[in-house]
Design a protein around this motif. Structure first.
Motif, PDB file in Angstrom:
ATOM      1  N   MET A  16       0.845  -1.191   0.000  1.00 27.36           N
ATOM      2  CA  MET A  16       0.000   0.000   0.000  1.00 27.36           C
ATOM      3  C   MET A  16       0.885   1.247   0.000  1.00 27.36           C
ATOM      4  N   SER A  17       0.553   2.206  -0.846  1.00 26.44           N
ATOM      5  CA  SER A  17       1.464   3.352  -0.870  1.00 26.44           C
ATOM      6  C   SER A  17       1.044   4.387   0.181  1.00 26.44           C
ATOM      7  N   GLN A  18       2.064   4.891   0.905  1.00 28.90           N
ATOM      8  CA  GLN A  18       1.794   5.880   1.960  1.00 28.90           C
ATOM      9  C   GLN A  18       2.121   7.258   1.422  1.00 28.90           C
ATOM     10  N   LYS A  19       1.586   8.280   2.069  1.00 24.85           N
ATOM     11  CA  LYS A  19       1.862   9.650   1.643  1.00 24.85           C
ATOM     12  C   LYS A  19       3.353   9.947   1.853  1.00 24.85           C
ATOM     13  N   LEU A  20       3.993  10.417   0.826  1.00 23.72           N
ATOM     14  CA  LEU A  20       5.425  10.701   0.914  1.00 23.72           C
ATOM     15  C   LEU A  20       5.664  11.964   1.746  1.00 23.72           C
ATOM     16  N   ALA A  21       6.833  11.999   2.389  1.00 26.16           N
ATOM     17  CA  ALA A  21       7.177  13.177   3.202  1.00 26.16           C
ATOM     18  C   ALA A  21       7.228  14.433   2.335  1.00 26.16           C
ATOM     19  N   ILE A  22       7.657  14.281   1.092  1.00 25.08           N
ATOM     20  CA  ILE A  22       7.740  15.438   0.190  1.00 25.08           C
ATOM     21  C   ILE A  22       6.345  16.013  -0.109  1.00 25.08           C
ATOM     22  N   ASP A  23       5.324  15.166   0.072  1.00 24.91           N
ATOM     23  CA  ASP A  23       3.941  15.633  -0.141  1.00 24.91           C
ATOM     24  C   ASP A  23       3.222  15.926   1.180  1.00 24.91           C
ATOM     25  N   GLY A  24       4.011  16.020   2.257  1.00 23.09           N
ATOM     26  CA  GLY A  24       3.397  16.354   3.551  1.00 23.09           C
ATOM     27  C   GLY A  24       3.187  15.154   4.470  1.00 23.09           C
ATOM     28  N   GLY A  25       3.600  13.957   4.040  1.00 24.67           N
ATOM     29  CA  GLY A  25       3.454  12.753   4.879  1.00 24.67           C
ATOM     30  C   GLY A  25       4.521  12.689   5.961  1.00 24.67           C
ATOM     31  N   THR A  26       4.513  11.590   6.736  1.00 16.27           N
ATOM     32  CA  THR A  26       5.474  11.451   7.843  1.00 16.27           C
ATOM     33  C   THR A  26       6.801  10.930   7.306  1.00 16.27           C
ATOM     34  N   LYS A  27       7.880  11.428   7.878  1.00 15.22           N
ATOM     35  CA  LYS A  27       9.231  10.995   7.476  1.00 15.22           C
ATOM     36  C   LYS A  27       9.481   9.541   7.870  1.00 15.22           C
ATOM     37  N   ALA A  28      10.194   8.819   7.007  1.00 15.40           N
ATOM     38  CA  ALA A  28      10.529   7.426   7.351  1.00 15.40           C
ATOM     39  C   ALA A  28      11.746   7.355   8.265  1.00 15.40           C
ATOM     40  N   VAL A  29      12.691   8.267   8.093  1.00 17.22           N
ATOM     41  CA  VAL A  29      13.933   8.194   8.881  1.00 17.22           C
ATOM     42  C   VAL A  29      13.845   9.230  10.004  1.00 17.22           C
ATOM     43  N   THR A  30      13.742   8.721  11.231  1.00 17.79           N
ATOM     44  CA  THR A  30      13.581   9.630  12.374  1.00 17.79           C
ATOM     45  C   THR A  30      14.756   9.525  13.350  1.00 17.79           C
ATOM     46  N   LEU A  31      15.563   8.458  13.226  1.00 14.57           N
ATOM     47  CA  LEU A  31      16.676   8.275  14.171  1.00 14.57           C
ATOM     48  C   LEU A  31      17.803   9.270  13.886  1.00 14.57           C
ATOM     49  N   ASP A  32      18.555   9.605  14.911  1.00 21.72           N
ATOM     50  CA  ASP A  32      19.688  10.518  14.766  1.00 21.72           C
ATOM     51  C   ASP A  32      20.788   9.810  13.952  1.00 21.72           C
ATOM     52  N   GLN A  33      21.358  10.537  12.980  1.00 22.90           N
ATOM     53  CA  GLN A  33      22.353   9.896  12.101  1.00 22.90           C
ATOM     54  C   GLN A  33      23.772  10.404  12.334  1.00 22.90           C
ATOM     55  N   THR A  34      23.953  11.243  13.334  1.00 18.50           N
ATOM     56  CA  THR A  34      25.265  11.868  13.518  1.00 18.50           C
ATOM     57  C   THR A  34      26.343  10.818  13.744  1.00 18.50           C
ATOM     58  N   LYS A  35      26.097   9.908  14.662  1.00 21.93           N
ATOM     59  CA  LYS A  35      27.125   8.924  15.008  1.00 21.93           C
ATOM     60  C   LYS A  35      27.264   7.874  13.894  1.00 21.93           C
ATOM     61  N   ALA A  36      26.149   7.534  13.271  1.00 20.87           N
ATOM     62  CA  ALA A  36      26.138   6.456  12.270  1.00 20.87           C
ATOM     63  C   ALA A  36      27.124   6.714  11.139  1.00 20.87           C
ATOM     64  N   ASN A  37      27.296   7.983  10.800  1.00 21.40           N
ATOM     65  CA  ASN A  37      28.135   8.297   9.641  1.00 21.40           C
ATOM     66  C   ASN A  37      29.377   9.084  10.010  1.00 21.40           C
ATOM     67  N   ARG A  38      29.749   9.067  11.284  1.00 19.10           N
ATOM     68  CA  ARG A  38      30.914   9.853  11.701  1.00 19.10           C
ATOM     69  C   ARG A  38      32.198   9.202  11.179  1.00 19.10           C
ATOM     70  N   TRP A  39      33.011  10.001  10.519  1.00 20.53           N
ATOM     71  CA  TRP A  39      34.275   9.506   9.960  1.00 20.53           C
ATOM     72  C   TRP A  39      35.220  10.676   9.766  1.00 20.53           C
ATOM     73  N   PRO A  40      36.504  10.561   9.986  1.00 17.51           N
ATOM     74  CA  PRO A  40      37.231   9.345  10.373  1.00 17.51           C
ATOM     75  C   PRO A  40      37.173   9.109  11.885  1.00 17.51           C
ATOM     76  N   PRO A  41      37.330   7.869  12.298  1.00 20.09           N
ATOM     77  CA  PRO A  41      37.315   7.566  13.727  1.00 20.09           C
ATOM     78  C   PRO A  41      38.698   7.855  14.324  1.00 20.09           C
ATOM     79  N   LEU A  42      38.830   8.945  15.031  1.00 24.10           N
ATOM     80  CA  LEU A  42      40.112   9.316  15.646  1.00 24.10           C
ATOM     81  C   LEU A  42      39.879   9.462  17.146  1.00 24.10           C
ATOM     82  N   GLY A  43      40.739   8.856  17.947  1.00 25.91           N
ATOM     83  CA  GLY A  43      40.514   8.916  19.398  1.00 25.91           C
ATOM     84  C   GLY A  43      41.794   8.791  20.185  1.00 25.91           C
ATOM     85  N   GLU A  44      41.663   8.271  21.388  1.00 19.80           N
ATOM     86  CA  GLU A  44      42.789   8.220  22.332  1.00 19.80           C
ATOM     87  C   GLU A  44      44.014   7.525  21.741  1.00 19.80           C
TER      88      GLU A  44
END
Ligand SMILES: Cc1ncc(COP(=O)(O)O)c(C=O)c1O
Length: 396
Positions: free
Chosen positions: A1-29
């Motif tokens: 079943m097709s749902q209303k797209l976010a571009i047409d005013g529907g609800t967004k599919a991706v709601t989780l925070d993506q900051t950590k998911a795509n953080r690169w390069p991994p530099l640390g201690e």
């Protein structure tokens, strides 16, 4: 079943925070400690030699020569092969400029060849069509981390008597028939720039099994080290000048890269797992095609690209991208401009033809995150975003 797209005013599919998911390069201690350690070394430059030892063992080459970036390593590779004015070097056009611009620096002529649209790597059949008596070398690129068809390429090169450079800037740890890329051709070049699979923040490496190429590459831009070559080496005499370039790696970059090498395989495994998880879902959708890895290759993902088959969709690629972005997906069109379309080659009098296959496939590319630190919940949301948009726009 097709749902209303976010571009047409529907609800967004991706709601989780993506900051950590795509953080690169991994530099640390670990990297901070390495930098401090190198700063306290009596001879900073020893760190470069250690990195070279570790990297050549990892890649399986006899020699490794650390550089201040991948572009310098490629420039040195063409010098090592003796590329001279009028020599032709076959290269893909679909690549970063550092693959082919250094050919011009030696007076050589880049000869652009088509890619195979199933892989986006240089097409061995088209290589054959581009060979002339002036062909001196080929530089292949394992684009986005997928190995080229090396056996076929080496066979052609041996038959027509030219050399093979592998631009492995995207492909640290990728394998072709059990061999790591970079160590298969005559010379391999890697980048450790900040976005790459292992980083020195700004650094590179040249690898080879040939003592002659190794010494010649060293003669170009590593003056002090020429003193350490065996006394019978022809290039030792240039220790006080080299050939006018200064290409050695920054020792702090070498320290960082050494730490990164230890984690390379584990981090690539995580990227692969995430991308393969998502791609398996995207592949079932209308209008989207993912790249397949042949069973005899082990690929890595510097970038994550999929093909958008506009002919199967009711909307343009731009509109599709806008729609998935509205759902929260980080998507964009292709970022590499094609080399054969750049003014510098024309201005230098390089004969340029059209590359219809390369031009067509490049326009279909859709670039997605590589998810170096994502979890499956986020990937499930990505899959849902694409399902919504692709089913809404599919031509049935
Ligand atoms: C295909 C390719 N070759 C060569 C290079 C050059 O490497 P560097 O940026 O370290 O000079 C890059 C860097 O982005 C690249 O993507």
């Amino acid at each position: 079943m097709s749902q209303k797209l976010a571009i047409d005013g529907g609800t967004k599919a991706v709601t989780l925070d993506q900051t950590k998911a795509n953080r690169w390069p991994p530099l640390g201690e670990e990297e901070f400690t390495a930098v401090k350690r190198v700063m306290q070394m009596p001879d900073f430059y020893e760190e470069a030699y250690t990195l070279e030892e570790k990297f050549k063992d990892y890649i399986g080459s006899r020699y490794a020569l650390a550089h201040n970036n991948g572009t310098a390593a490629i420039h040195a590779a063409f010098f090592a092969l003796g590329i001279s004015p009028g020599d032709e070097v076959i290269t893909p056009s679909y690549t970063y400029w550092a693959t082919c611009m250094p050919i011009l620096a030696w007076g050589g002529i880049p000869v652009f060849a088509e890619v195979d649209p199933e892989t986006c790597n240089i097409d061995p059949e088209d290589i054959k069509r581009r060979i002339t008596p002036r062909t001196k070398a080929i530089i292949v690129v394992h684009l986005w981390g997928l190995p080229c068809e090396m056996n076929e390429i080496i066979k052609i090169a041996r038959r027509y008597n030219f050399k093979v450079i592998e631009d492995a800037a995207h492909a640290h740890g990728a394998e072709y028939k059990g061999k790591k890329v970079g160590a298969i051709g005559d010379i391999g070049c890697f980048s450790f720039q900040a976005s790459k699979l292992m980083v020195g923040i700004e650094a590179g490496m040249l690898v080879t099994n040939s003592q002659g190429y190794y010494e010649r590459a060293m003669a170009l831009g590593h003056y002090r080290r020429l003193n350490n070559l065996p006394s019978e080496s022809f290039y030792r005499r240039y220790y006080a000048t080299c050939f006018g370039f200064k290409y050695r790696i920054h020792p702090l970059a070498a320290g960082i890269a050494r730490v990164q090498l230890k984690h390379l395989d584990e981090r690539s495994r995580k990227r692969n797992e995430n991308i393969e998880y998502l791609d398996a879902r995207l592949d079932t959708l209308p209008g989207i095609k993912t790249f397949k890895t042949p069973s005899y290759m082990k690929r890595v993902y510097y970038q994550h690209e999929v093909v958008l088959e506009e002919e199967k969709l009711k909307v343009s690629k731009d509109r599709f991208i806008e729609a998935v972005r509205a759902e929260g997906v980080k998507a964009s069109g292709e970022r590499y401009p094609l080399q054969h379309q750049q003014p510098i080659y024309k201005e230098k009098g390089i004969p340029l033809g059209e590359l219809p296959i390369t031009e067509k496939i490049r326009d279909k590319m859709l670039s997605l995150p590589t998810f170096p630190q994502a979890n499956f919940d986020l990937l499930d949301q990505y899959a849902e975003a694409f399902r919504k948009v692709a089913t809404a726009y599919a031509k049935y």
